[in-house]
Scaffold this motif. Sequence first.
Motif, short mmCIF file in Angstrom:
data_model
loop_
_atom_site.label_atom_id
_atom_site.label_comp_id
_atom_site.label_asym_id
_atom_site.label_seq_id
_atom_site.Cartn_x
_atom_site.Cartn_y
_atom_site.Cartn_z
N ALA A 117 -37.46 -16.06 6.98
CA ALA A 117 -36.24 -15.76 7.74
C ALA A 117 -35.45 -14.62 7.12
O ALA A 117 -34.31 -14.77 6.69
CB ALA A 117 -35.37 -17.01 7.86
N PRO A 118 -36.04 -13.39 7.08
CA PRO A 118 -35.30 -12.24 6.57
C PRO A 118 -34.14 -11.88 7.48
O PRO A 118 -34.09 -12.29 8.65
CB PRO A 118 -36.36 -11.13 6.54
N VAL A 119 -33.20 -11.09 6.95
CA VAL A 119 -31.97 -10.77 7.65
C VAL A 119 -31.76 -9.26 7.63
O VAL A 119 -32.08 -8.58 6.64
CB VAL A 119 -30.77 -11.48 6.98
N SER A 120 -31.21 -8.72 8.71
CA SER A 120 -30.81 -7.31 8.76
C SER A 120 -29.46 -7.17 8.05
O SER A 120 -28.46 -7.72 8.51
CB SER A 120 -30.69 -6.84 10.21
N VAL A 121 -29.46 -6.43 6.94
CA VAL A 121 -28.30 -6.46 6.03
C VAL A 121 -27.69 -5.06 5.85
O VAL A 121 -28.40 -4.11 5.51
CB VAL A 121 -28.73 -7.01 4.65
N PRO A 122 -26.37 -4.92 6.08
CA PRO A 122 -25.69 -3.65 5.82
C PRO A 122 -25.72 -3.30 4.34
O PRO A 122 -25.68 -4.16 3.46
CB PRO A 122 -24.25 -3.93 6.28
N LEU A 123 -25.74 -1.97 4.07
CA LEU A 123 -25.82 -1.44 2.71
C LEU A 123 -24.68 -0.46 2.46
O LEU A 123 -24.14 0.13 3.40
CB LEU A 123 -27.14 -0.69 2.50
N THR A 124 -24.38 -0.24 1.20
CA THR A 124 -23.62 0.95 0.82
C THR A 124 -24.62 2.10 0.68
O THR A 124 -25.82 1.88 0.50
CB THR A 124 -22.90 0.75 -0.51
N TRP A 125 -24.13 3.31 0.76
CA TRP A 125 -25.04 4.46 0.61
C TRP A 125 -25.72 4.45 -0.75
O TRP A 125 -26.90 4.82 -0.87
CB TRP A 125 -24.28 5.77 0.80
#
Length: 521
Positions: A470-478
């Motif tokens: 169950a991987p997740v789409s995760v926001p990142l910092t640059w």
Amino acid sequence: MGDPLELYRRKRDFTRTPEPSGDPTPSGGAGRFVVQRHRASRLHYDVRFEIDGVLVSWAVPKGPTLDPGARRLAMHVEDHPIEYLYFEGVIPSGEYGGGDVIVWDTGTWEPVKSDDPRAAVEAGELHAEVHGEKLRGRLVLVRRDGDDGENAWMLLHKRDDHAVAGWDPEDHPRSVLSGRTNDEVKADPHFLWRSDLPAAEASVSLLPAPLQDEAIDALMALGKQGTWEVFGRKLKVTNLDKVLFPGDPPVTKRELLAYTARIAPVALPYVEGRALNLHRYPDGAEAKGFWHKQRPGHAPDWLGAWDNDEADEGETTTYLVPDEPAALVWAANFGALEWHPWTSRVAAPHKPTYALIDLDPGDRTSWDDLLMLARLHRTALEHLGVTARPKVTGRRGIQIWVPVVGGYTFDDTRAWVETLSKTIGRLVPELVSWKWAVKERAGLARLDYTQNAVNKTLVAPYSPRPAFGAPVSVPLTWDELDDPELRPDRWTIRSVLDRLEAKGDPFRVLLGAAQRLPEIR
């Protein structure tokens, strides 16, 4: 002496700035100091010493140093409240000192050559023995004679056991409180200072309030099905022990619902007010899934809806619109393992609110190749002065979201992204194909600007993906594009909540950051 914070308060609107307003009856004494790295109209460092219940302060453009051969200009500014010892966050644009602030160093100090540091400041010469995490030894502040009057001082470090020739504060950019850089604080302040609260309660998280543990406990106490009250809504949840994702151990529907309930308040700003396309896997991720767009007739009355008056025969006529956290929990219970919001809002379906950059890897695209493409976009966007953030997809790719002001059409955003990506693609033609069909790309990556179209969607931030664990789409910092441990499926529904607590939500900076797209030449 009157109120030493009068000038400080007069310069600020505490209904807008998260800075502390200060205790009206501060305690006396000396003992602590703080240095803040502050990016306002210009980068500078604020050096502050606790004296008589306030922080006596200087703005130092080049920053303090351990180099005894360096002389730093230091401008004496208004006293600041003691609570500023812990202030780290973003002062809104347009406010006095607007910009991002980190606690670059802090510790204790004692005056030298004077038992009365306030009198030493008034006399124009302060000697301070500092015991910080970065700064150690003897600092001296001396008022300069000249055209700048009493505000211009000189800061230096004595030649003592702590002196280091050539020492540059810019080589040590991280906060001693949070470990974050100014860029990371700007991307997600995560915490701000509530000037209307007592000091012990004033540091508050910017993230939405978490779901209470009692709600999760109630879900765990249910049998295979039952009625679960969450976010004030009663949901009939079924097949709670069904395996939905393969894993070690496998992930059940009960665990998916618990994750969705916990993440829903954070994910909601990226889906609310938008039609939602659901990718359903009612038999689990190892079975074939299908797209579900029509809001079902059995949906509860409280579940948001949008009627698409432009639908042709056979097309979706009514979409689900998730306007509250319980809506995402309902979707997960409905078998939606992925959530795909429209790029536009239902109030203006033909006007996008984001320009989307989709880095779609081919069979021959290595992870390092994909990171190179993402970093090239980072460099280009920074050069253009565009606010944007990347996220890993949870599968193989990387996507970049760019918030835009109202008024653009999908033709506009698609053309802008096409120009940007083709400019970058010319730098690495061996990595990129512009063919639409996968079979024609020869395994190369596609920089897919065509996702900028009505009813074309990318997976939502924090949405699960139908794959092992169950991987997740995760926001990142640059900056995380440079992390050697980064992988597109690095986080799962079992680990992303810990990341959120520690790092915050890098996409928060996109909310309210709508901008005009600059011309690309």
